[in-house]
Each structure stands twice: as structure tokens, then as C-alpha cells.
Scaffold this active site. Sequence first.
Site, mmCIF file in Angstrom:
data_model
loop_
_atom_site.group_PDB
_atom_site.id
_atom_site.type_symbol
_atom_site.label_atom_id
_atom_site.label_comp_id
_atom_site.label_asym_id
_atom_site.label_seq_id
_atom_site.Cartn_x
_atom_site.Cartn_y
_atom_site.Cartn_z
ATOM 1 N N ASP A 154 0.862 -1.185 0.000
ATOM 2 C CA ASP A 154 0.000 0.000 0.000
ATOM 3 C C ASP A 154 0.898 1.234 0.000
ATOM 4 O O ASP A 154 1.477 1.594 1.026
ATOM 5 C CB ASP A 154 -0.903 -0.023 1.234
ATOM 6 N N ILE A 155 1.036 1.865 -1.181
ATOM 7 C CA ILE A 155 1.879 3.056 -1.333
ATOM 8 C C ILE A 155 1.089 4.283 -0.897
ATOM 9 O O ILE A 155 0.074 4.632 -1.499
ATOM 10 C CB ILE A 155 2.340 3.221 -2.789
ATOM 11 N N GLY A 156 1.567 4.952 0.140
ATOM 12 C CA GLY A 156 0.836 6.091 0.685
ATOM 13 C C GLY A 156 -0.320 5.602 1.531
ATOM 14 O O GLY A 156 -1.471 5.938 1.289
ATOM 15 N N CYS A 157 -0.005 4.814 2.568
ATOM 16 C CA CYS A 157 -1.031 4.090 3.321
ATOM 17 C C CYS A 157 -1.811 4.959 4.291
ATOM 18 O O CYS A 157 -2.752 4.475 4.929
ATOM 19 C CB CYS A 157 -0.396 2.923 4.069
ATOM 20 N N GLY A 158 -1.439 6.219 4.432
ATOM 21 C CA GLY A 158 -2.167 7.092 5.347
ATOM 22 C C GLY A 158 -2.097 6.582 6.777
ATOM 23 O O GLY A 158 -1.041 6.184 7.277
ATOM 24 N N TRP A 159 -3.247 6.563 7.439
ATOM 25 C CA TRP A 159 -3.311 6.119 8.832
ATOM 26 C C TRP A 159 -3.533 4.610 8.939
ATOM 27 O O TRP A 159 -3.803 4.094 10.020
ATOM 28 C CB TRP A 159 -4.418 6.873 9.559
ATOM 29 N N GLN A 183 1.263 9.829 10.643
ATOM 30 C CA GLN A 183 0.540 8.695 10.087
ATOM 31 C C GLN A 183 1.231 7.382 10.434
ATOM 32 O O GLN A 183 0.570 6.384 10.752
ATOM 33 C CB GLN A 183 0.418 8.848 8.577
ATOM 34 N N CYS A 335 -12.788 22.736 -3.122
ATOM 35 C CA CYS A 335 -12.593 21.440 -3.787
ATOM 36 C C CYS A 335 -13.929 20.767 -4.070
ATOM 37 O O CYS A 335 -14.114 20.157 -5.137
ATOM 38 C CB CYS A 335 -11.714 20.540 -2.927
#
Length: 384
Positions: A154-159, A183, A335
Amino acid sequence: MTNLLALADIRINGARPWDIHVHDQRFFSRVLASGTLGFGESYMDGWWDCDALDEMCCRAIRAELEKRFEFRLPNVWALLTALVANQQTSRRSRKVGRVHYDLRNDFFEAMLDPNMQYSCALFATGDDLAAAQLRKLDWICQRLHLRPGLRLLDIGCGWGGLARYAASHYGCKVVGITISREQFDYAQRWCRGLDAEIQLRDYREVTERFDRVVSVGMVEHVGYRNYSTYMRVAARSLGEDGLFLCQGICGNVSRVHTDPWIERHIFPNSMLPSVAQLTRAAESVFIVEDVKNIGLNYDPTLLAWEENFRRAWPRFADRYGERFRRMWRFYLLSCAGAFRAHSLQVFSILFSKEATGIGSGVRDERQTASSTRTAVLEASALRV
């Protein structure tokens, strides 16, 4: 300025919710001089207000008002900087972690759902934010054809929400990586006891092999100079039967820099790719197996975050201050307006290795699988 806003049916000091109420006459010269940067910063400084900030931004974007400011100094400087230097090197890429994602975890807990998902949810009729984010997590796992024993990066897995879900519900062995210290600490604690390892590292440092790779809401930080590297890293991390799911916010046209206000105040060194940029970068290393656009779900996702933020704000007012409150509100609602105007999308692109395609019978499984649950998920991706 009044005539320009009229093109979007926005009035100065009008009575409708999307009309702008100006408190400081310097607003006009600041916007004319600095474009969207001046527009956002003058809101942060309290020079104007708008009851329906999201709808006002939607109308302004649909009328393409930002194109009237393309050659203002902040935009020109952003373009020149992007052309001269790689803003997303391994060292520079960590800035967004420090500035944005390292805001205290309790702040994001108050704004997000219980699974700490900081990306587009997937709504079906009757869903609240928590249900829609669970739906998104399961949809991602099904798109990757996860099953017990598979190794998932998981690239950029956050929390750690997706890593936790894949490990506990699909029996996967997960490695999640992030460049945010906050994170990292949170995800390590949250995934304790599961077959999920969280690492503090840049995606370019990955050398292990996996059965699946997923990247949700991280490609926005890769940068146009690094898309090919990003794809090659994903490819070298996969076995020949591997699948890579890249999901993130994309613009409708190919660009090399982001909006100056977003870059300065929210996501430094960020840049939204186009689908064309991503698929060109994937040439010779991946086959595009499937593309879904779930961007219409981001408007209600952002509105839910803004509502949570507004309710929780008294807890954080002393810590962050009024200018931060206005900045964060402008970020979330502008956004939301951009997604409502369809100037931004969320694409979920499923890639397979070029040598074998999807392989191992998964293609046949995908083509023949049919269930009420899947039908609901597909329909929700088209939510208006």
C-alpha cells in the site's frame, strides 16, 4: 471584477447564498494582481465571505474564470519553477508530510470517518460517510481480487485504514508505506496484531516483491517528472501475475504544476495528473485493464468532512486559530465546488503486468462474476 463575476452569475454583496460579500475593498486589487492565490488568501484574511462557498466556486469554475488569471505572477512563477526543477524528489516530497499530514492525528480523527479514510468515498443511497468509506475499501479490495495469503503493498497508506481492512477482512499480508511521521505512528498502533507492517519510507525506496500494489490518493504527490519512475517502482514490486491499482484525483487536462493557493497553503509540491499522463507513463510496463471514474462521489465526501470539521472546531480553535479555520474551510468547500463542476475527477485505474496480462484465471473470474453487491457498487460510482 464585478463584470467578471457576473459571467458566473455571482454578485458582489448580493442576497443569494453564492454571492460574495466584500468587507475590505483591497479584495479587488489583490485578486486582479494574484488570481486564485489572492482570492484564497483574501478569504483567509477575512476580506470577503460567502454563505455557499462551494456553490460559488462551482459556478466560477464552470464559467472558467480562473483562465482569466493564467498569466498572473503566481501562476507564471509556479510554471517556471515546475519546468526548471523536480519539486517531488525524495527530499522535497517529504515536505507535504510535515506541513499537511503531520497535523495532529486527533484533528484528522475529528474530521474523517472511523476508518480514517482521507480519499473519495463511494456512496450508495442511504449511506453516511462511514458506510460510504467502508464501501470504498471493499470495492478496492475486490478490484484487486484480494484473497488470503497474497502480499499487498500500500503506497501512501495514510493512517493504515486500507492496510488494516485488507489484512483483517481478506487475509492479506500487507506492507504500508508513508512519509508522514504522524501517520506512521498512528498506523503502527492501529495495525498491531494484524499481518500488516507499516514503514516510514518513500515509494522509491521499495525493493521487495508483492502480489498486489495499491496506491490511493498518493499519485497527486508524485509530480510529472516522476510518473515513469512511479510506474516502474510499482512494476518491479510485482510478480508477473501482479495487479496494480492506482486511484487518485486527476485533472481534465495535462499540466505540470498545481494551483498556487493549494500549493502554498494545503499540499506543497503537489500536482494533479491527467489520465493521459498516467497511462503514457505506464506504457511498456503495464497493461490498462480497467478504468473507473468515481469523482462525483467526492463532492459529498468533502461536504461531510467540512461538516465534521465545523462541528469539531471549538476543540481546535485555540490550537490553530481563525486564519487556519478559514483556510481549511476554503480548501474543503472550493474542492467540493471543483468536483461539482466536473473540473476534477477521481480515476481508479487497474493495471496488470504487460508480459502476462491479468493471468491465473482472474480475467475470467472478473468477466463472469455477477452479484447484487457488485451491481450496487458500480451504480454508486455513477452517483450524480
